[in-house]
Design an enzyme around this catalytic site. Structure first.
Site, PDB file in Angstrom:
ATOM      1  N   LYS A  15      41.274  34.883  38.609  1.00 50.97           N
ATOM      2  CA  LYS A  15      40.617  35.134  37.327  1.00 50.97           C
ATOM      3  C   LYS A  15      41.332  36.236  36.547  1.00 50.97           C
ATOM      4  CE  LYS A  15      36.503  36.167  38.962  1.00 50.97           C
ATOM      5  NZ  LYS A  15      36.696  36.038  40.413  1.00 50.97           N
ATOM      6  N   ARG A  90      28.061  38.274  37.170  1.00 50.04           N
ATOM      7  CA  ARG A  90      28.161  37.911  38.572  1.00 50.04           C
ATOM      8  C   ARG A  90      26.802  37.605  39.183  1.00 50.04           C
ATOM      9  NH1 ARG A  90      33.279  40.703  39.745  1.00 50.04           N
ATOM     10  NH2 ARG A  90      33.925  40.691  41.866  1.00 50.04           N
ATOM     11  N   ARG A 129      46.969  40.041  48.912  1.00 49.64           N
ATOM     12  CA  ARG A 129      47.036  40.668  47.588  1.00 49.64           C
ATOM     13  C   ARG A 129      47.388  42.149  47.704  1.00 49.64           C
ATOM     14  NH1 ARG A 129      42.257  39.802  43.326  1.00 49.64           N
ATOM     15  NH2 ARG A 129      40.952  40.683  44.967  1.00 49.64           N
ATOM     16  N   ARG A 162      43.834  46.848  48.160  1.00 50.97           N
ATOM     17  CA  ARG A 162      42.493  47.297  47.786  1.00 50.97           C
ATOM     18  C   ARG A 162      41.633  47.366  49.049  1.00 50.97           C
ATOM     19  NH1 ARG A 162      40.549  43.518  42.813  1.00 50.97           N
ATOM     20  NH2 ARG A 162      38.682  43.645  44.078  1.00 50.97           N
ATOM     21  N   ARG A 173      32.571  39.766  50.349  1.00 51.57           N
ATOM     22  CA  ARG A 173      32.646  39.423  48.919  1.00 51.57           C
ATOM     23  C   ARG A 173      32.432  37.929  48.704  1.00 51.57           C
ATOM     24  NH1 ARG A 173      38.160  41.212  47.832  1.00 51.57           N
ATOM     25  NH2 ARG A 173      37.880  40.811  45.640  1.00 51.57           N
TER      26      ARG A 173
HETATM   27  P1  AMP Z   1      36.674  42.557  41.069  1.00 48.73           P
HETATM   28  O1  AMP Z   1      37.897  43.309  40.702  1.00 48.73           O
HETATM   29  O2  AMP Z   1      36.128  41.741  39.910  1.00 48.73           O
HETATM   30  O3  AMP Z   1      36.808  41.766  42.330  1.00 48.73           O
HETATM   31  O4  AMP Z   1      35.538  43.664  41.344  1.00 48.73           O
HETATM   32  C1  AMP Z   1      35.679  44.597  42.387  1.00 48.73           C
HETATM   33  C2  AMP Z   1      34.318  45.133  42.802  1.00 48.73           C
HETATM   34  O5  AMP Z   1      33.684  45.774  41.697  1.00 48.73           O
HETATM   35  C3  AMP Z   1      33.310  44.078  43.247  1.00 48.73           C
HETATM   36  O6  AMP Z   1      33.462  43.714  44.614  1.00 48.73           O
HETATM   37  C4  AMP Z   1      31.994  44.808  42.993  1.00 48.73           C
HETATM   38  O7  AMP Z   1      31.747  45.806  43.976  1.00 48.73           O
HETATM   39  C5  AMP Z   1      32.288  45.514  41.675  1.00 48.73           C
HETATM   40  N1  AMP Z   1      32.003  44.639  40.506  1.00 48.73           N
HETATM   41  C6  AMP Z   1      32.878  44.196  39.569  1.00 48.73           C
HETATM   42  N2  AMP Z   1      32.263  43.447  38.646  1.00 48.73           N
HETATM   43  C7  AMP Z   1      30.957  43.401  39.001  1.00 48.73           C
HETATM   44  C8  AMP Z   1      29.806  42.764  38.454  1.00 48.73           C
HETATM   45  N3  AMP Z   1      29.874  42.014  37.355  1.00 48.73           N
HETATM   46  N4  AMP Z   1      28.625  42.948  39.091  1.00 48.73           N
HETATM   47  C9  AMP Z   1      28.527  43.716  40.204  1.00 48.73           C
HETATM   48  N5  AMP Z   1      29.573  44.317  40.789  1.00 48.73           N
HETATM   49  C10 AMP Z   1      30.787  44.171  40.190  1.00 48.73           C
END
Ligand code: AMP
Length: 217
Positions: A15, A90, A129, A162, A173
């Site tokens: 994404k 989400r 990654r 990460r 996740r």
């Molecule tokens: P991502 O980079 O989108 O995978 O986000 C990394 C982490 O940030 C996720 O595993 C959540 O802990 C938090 N996070 C990011 N976006 C959201 C969201 N829309 N709702 C809740 N937690 C989020």
């Protein structure tokens, strides 16, 4: 034209990469709540401290926090012509809040694109990654390696994994995705906004499918 596009899909579906390309093509910003939260952490803000442990565990931070981040961006000039939402909403709660905060501004979501990637592929992609801690560019040890192993092409800085890309966190996740986020597929399908794209394959091919699904070719 006001384009407000949501990219849906499991963690590691691509994404972020595709949202950046799409944003560049359409001339509108990518809004990644994950990037915003990582920036807050890097800046050492109260918000960053509040979300650090939750993020590292691979869990979702509260709806209020991410909705406030998005609400703030939608009040800014940069999102005047639209936005690509990456990693937001989400949960159904977030999706409802997004609809309301857009409606309050006379706007609405124009499309939600699901990037379909099977779980086994998700695990493979996330475990390989790597990310630049400076510019947040991402690489993959096999699929998209940097020119020099372990070093960012742009910043020359050492790449990191990460904390939430460690194997046991990837599963957490993925579980959160199936439990909390997958219901959004039905949510947007019922509104007639859902498009499905096969997210497996070369980055350029996936981008072509995505652009075609949005009529942006
Ligand atoms: P991502 O980079 O989108 O995978 O986000 C990394 C982490 O940030 C996720 O595993 C959540 O802990 C938090 N996070 C990011 N976006 C959201 C969201 N829309 N709702 C809740 N937690 C989020």
């Amino acid at each position: 034209m006001d384009q407000l596009v949501i990219l849906l899909g499991p963690p590691g579906a691509g994404k972020g990469t595709q949202a950046k390309r799409l944003a560049a093509k359409l001339g509108i910003p990518q809004l990644s709540t994950g990037d915003m939260l990582r920036e807050a952490r890097a800046a050492g803000s109260d918000l960053g401290k509040q979300v650090a442990a939750i993020m590292d565990a691979g869990k979702l931070v509260s709806d209020d926090i991410v909705v406030a981040l998005i609400d703030d961006k939608m009040g800014r000039d940069v999102t005047r012509d639209g936005a690509i939402f990456d990693g937001f909403p989400r949960t159904e709660g977030q999706a409802g809040s997004l609809d309301r905060l857009l409606a309050a501004r006379g706007r609405k979501v124009t499309a939600a694109v699901l990037m379909d990637v099977p779980d086994a592929e998700v695990v493979r992609r996330n475990s390989g990654r790597r990310m630049c801690p400076i510019c947040q560019r991402t690489y993959h040890v096999d699929l998209a390696p940097p020119k020099t192993a372990g070093v960012c092409d742009v910043e020359g800085h050492e790449l990191i994994q990460r904390p939430d890309d460690r194997p046991e966190k990837i599963q957490a996740r993925l579980d959160a995705y199936h439990r909390d986020t997958a219901p959004l597929i039905g949510y947007y399908a019922r509104k007639g906004l859902l498009r499905r794209v096969d997210g497996v394959g070369a980055q350029d091919d996936v981008f072509g499918r995505l652009a075609a699904a949005l009529g942006a070719t």
